[in-house]
Design a protein around this motif. Structure first.
Motif, short mmCIF file in Angstrom:
data_model
loop_
_atom_site.label_atom_id
_atom_site.label_comp_id
_atom_site.label_asym_id
_atom_site.label_seq_id
_atom_site.Cartn_x
_atom_site.Cartn_y
_atom_site.Cartn_z
N GLN A 1 0.85 -1.18 0.00
CA GLN A 1 0.00 0.00 0.00
C GLN A 1 0.90 1.24 0.00
O GLN A 1 1.86 1.34 0.76
CB GLN A 1 -0.91 0.03 1.23
CG GLN A 1 -1.97 1.11 1.16
CD GLN A 1 -2.89 1.08 2.38
OE1 GLN A 1 -2.44 0.89 3.50
NE2 GLN A 1 -4.18 1.27 2.16
N VAL A 2 0.59 2.19 -0.88
CA VAL A 2 1.40 3.40 -1.02
C VAL A 2 0.48 4.59 -1.28
O VAL A 2 -0.67 4.44 -1.68
CB VAL A 2 2.40 3.29 -2.18
CG1 VAL A 2 3.39 2.17 -1.96
CG2 VAL A 2 1.67 3.10 -3.51
N ARG A 3 1.02 5.78 -1.08
CA ARG A 3 0.34 7.00 -1.50
C ARG A 3 0.61 7.21 -2.98
O ARG A 3 1.68 6.86 -3.49
CB ARG A 3 0.87 8.20 -0.71
CG ARG A 3 0.38 8.30 0.72
CD ARG A 3 1.14 9.36 1.49
NE ARG A 3 1.21 10.64 0.77
CZ ARG A 3 0.79 11.80 1.26
NH1 ARG A 3 0.25 11.85 2.46
NH2 ARG A 3 0.93 12.91 0.56
N LEU A 4 -0.35 7.82 -3.68
CA LEU A 4 -0.15 8.08 -5.09
C LEU A 4 1.09 8.93 -5.34
O LEU A 4 1.80 8.74 -6.33
CB LEU A 4 -1.38 8.78 -5.69
CG LEU A 4 -2.65 7.93 -5.82
CD1 LEU A 4 -3.78 8.79 -6.38
CD2 LEU A 4 -2.42 6.72 -6.70
N ASP A 5 1.37 9.87 -4.45
CA ASP A 5 2.51 10.74 -4.68
C ASP A 5 3.85 10.08 -4.36
O ASP A 5 4.90 10.71 -4.46
CB ASP A 5 2.38 12.07 -3.93
CG ASP A 5 2.17 11.92 -2.44
OD1 ASP A 5 2.35 10.80 -1.91
OD2 ASP A 5 1.82 12.92 -1.79
N GLU A 6 3.83 8.80 -3.99
CA GLU A 6 5.08 8.04 -3.82
C GLU A 6 5.49 7.33 -5.10
O GLU A 6 6.60 6.79 -5.18
CB GLU A 6 4.92 7.00 -2.71
CG GLU A 6 4.83 7.55 -1.31
CD GLU A 6 4.77 6.43 -0.29
OE1 GLU A 6 5.84 6.02 0.19
OE2 GLU A 6 3.66 5.96 0.01
N LEU A 7 4.61 7.30 -6.09
CA LEU A 7 4.85 6.53 -7.30
C LEU A 7 5.53 7.39 -8.36
O LEU A 7 5.06 8.49 -8.67
CB LEU A 7 3.53 5.98 -7.85
CG LEU A 7 2.78 5.02 -6.92
CD1 LEU A 7 1.40 4.72 -7.47
CD2 LEU A 7 3.59 3.73 -6.75
N HIS A 8 6.62 6.88 -8.92
CA HIS A 8 7.34 7.59 -9.98
C HIS A 8 6.90 7.04 -11.33
O HIS A 8 6.94 5.83 -11.55
CB HIS A 8 8.85 7.40 -9.79
CG HIS A 8 9.68 8.31 -10.64
ND1 HIS A 8 9.77 8.18 -12.00
CD2 HIS A 8 10.46 9.38 -10.32
CE1 HIS A 8 10.57 9.11 -12.49
NE2 HIS A 8 10.99 9.85 -11.48
N PRO A 9 6.49 7.88 -12.28
CA PRO A 9 6.08 7.39 -13.60
C PRO A 9 7.23 6.74 -14.37
O PRO A 9 8.41 7.02 -14.12
CB PRO A 9 5.59 8.66 -14.32
CG PRO A 9 5.32 9.65 -13.23
CD PRO A 9 6.31 9.34 -12.14
N THR A 10 6.86 5.91 -15.33
CA THR A 10 7.84 5.37 -16.27
C THR A 10 7.48 5.80 -17.69
O THR A 10 7.92 5.18 -18.67
CB THR A 10 7.90 3.83 -16.19
OG1 THR A 10 6.58 3.29 -16.38
CG2 THR A 10 8.46 3.38 -14.86
N GLN A 11 6.70 6.84 -17.81
CA GLN A 11 6.35 7.43 -19.10
C GLN A 11 6.10 8.91 -18.86
O GLN A 11 5.78 9.33 -17.74
CB GLN A 11 5.10 6.77 -19.68
CG GLN A 11 3.86 6.90 -18.81
CD GLN A 11 2.75 5.94 -19.18
OE1 GLN A 11 2.95 4.74 -19.22
NE2 GLN A 11 1.56 6.47 -19.44
N ALA A 12 6.28 9.70 -19.91
CA ALA A 12 6.13 11.15 -19.78
C ALA A 12 4.78 11.64 -20.26
O ALA A 12 4.44 12.82 -20.11
CB ALA A 12 7.23 11.86 -20.58
#
Length: 305
Positions: free
Chosen positions: A32-43
């Motif tokens: 379980q994570v916060r959305l703002d902890e996730l780093h995108p892999t696309q721009a």
């Protein structure tokens, strides 16, 4: 801390300080994570897809709980009392437990510094990010597919990601970019628009669908279709700012997709139309539903914003 800062390059100090260290998570783990902890892999994302989702949520608020439950691998929502909130999972119920449908969960790779890099779910999570009742602080569950946290530096990490086809290095016009140009967070203010990606979303169940048996559908499946269409369908010929023009582009895209031989490679992707879930004929009934209902929500949202 200085070592981690060096590994994560352009990530903001504020974002780094709030992120937990997930370096010990093995492949297959649910977290379980916060959305703002996730780093995108696309721009980029298809803004049109997200606008449609936000437009539908504005008209059908209960669908927010379906989106949340499905993202957590729990099926749809089953009981949503008045006053329920996605920030309080105990205030409503889903069809199953977290991860009971793990194949439907959004996926991440663990990178340097224990940072989580999202490989599937950019559109769903950006929709939740932009939804007033959810937002960047919303906690969701994700599934780990790989742990590359032992990469000696960020350059090595991105090289492994490219080899595993877990990063999309194109901008909204289909031009190559570097991994350093990928934004550090989700959200429409960060992720640029790729209109072909949105168009492909609206052809789902019209001209293709994600494979549900045999090989697992590759990450960025819709981008492979979008890149192929970019070489064959000039969107400048259509007015995507009004429903009739968008419907015409959608129909043209669907016809091109089903005409592609099932076992022929789809452009430079190397995948065949069959591997990417391609249909052999357009589902006219579904096309009509998309043109009226989904595009209706899309343009209602855009008119209101």
């Amino acid at each position: 801390m200085l070592k981690i800062l060096g590994l994560l390059g352009g990530l903001s100090l504020a974002g780094l300080l709030q992120a937990a260290d997930y370096a010990a998570l093995p492949a297959g783990a649910l977290q379980q994570v916060r959305l703002d902890e996730l780093h995108p892999t696309q721009a980029v994302v298809g803004h049109g897809q997200i606008h449609y989702k936000l437009g539908r949520l504005a008209k059908e608020p209960g669908k927010l709980f379906d989106e949340y439950c499905e993202a957590n691998g729990q099926g749809e929502s089953s009981r949503v009392p008045a006053g329920a909130s996605v920030h309080r999972p105990d205030s409503f119920t889903c069809q199953g437990a977290v991860g009971s449908r793990s194949s439907e969960m959004k996926t991440v790779v663990v990178g340097p510094g224990g940072r989580l890099f999202l490989t599937d779910g950019h559109h769903t999570f950006t929709t939740l990010w932009e939804q007033p009742q959810a937002g960047a602080a919303l906690r969701v569950w994700v599934k780990v597919t790989d742990n590359f946290s032992d990469s000696p530096d960020l350059a090595s990490f991105w090289q492994r990601m490219q080899q595993a086809r877990k990063v999309w290095l194109r901008d909204g016009q289909g031009r190559p970019i570097s991994a350093q140009q990928i934004p550090a967070q989700l959200g429409l203010d960060s992720l640029a628009d790729d209109p072909y990606r949105a168009l492909v979303y609206f052809t789902r169940e019209v001209a293709y669908d994600k494979p549900r048996s045999g090989d697992v559908a590759p990450e960025f499946l819709e981008f492979y279709w979008g890149s192929w269409l970019r070489e064959r369908l000039p969107l400048a010929d259509y007015d995507l700012n009004e429903p009739r023009g968008y419907r015409a582009a959608l129909a043209a895209a669907a016809e091109l997709m089903v005409a592609q031989p099932a076992d022929a490679p789809l452009g430079a992707s190397g995948f065949t139309a069959r591997q990417l879930g391609g249909y052999t004929q357009v589902d006219r009934r579904e096309l009509g539903k998309v043109a009226t209902r989904k595009l209706g929500y899309l343009f209602q949202y855009r008119q209101a914003h």
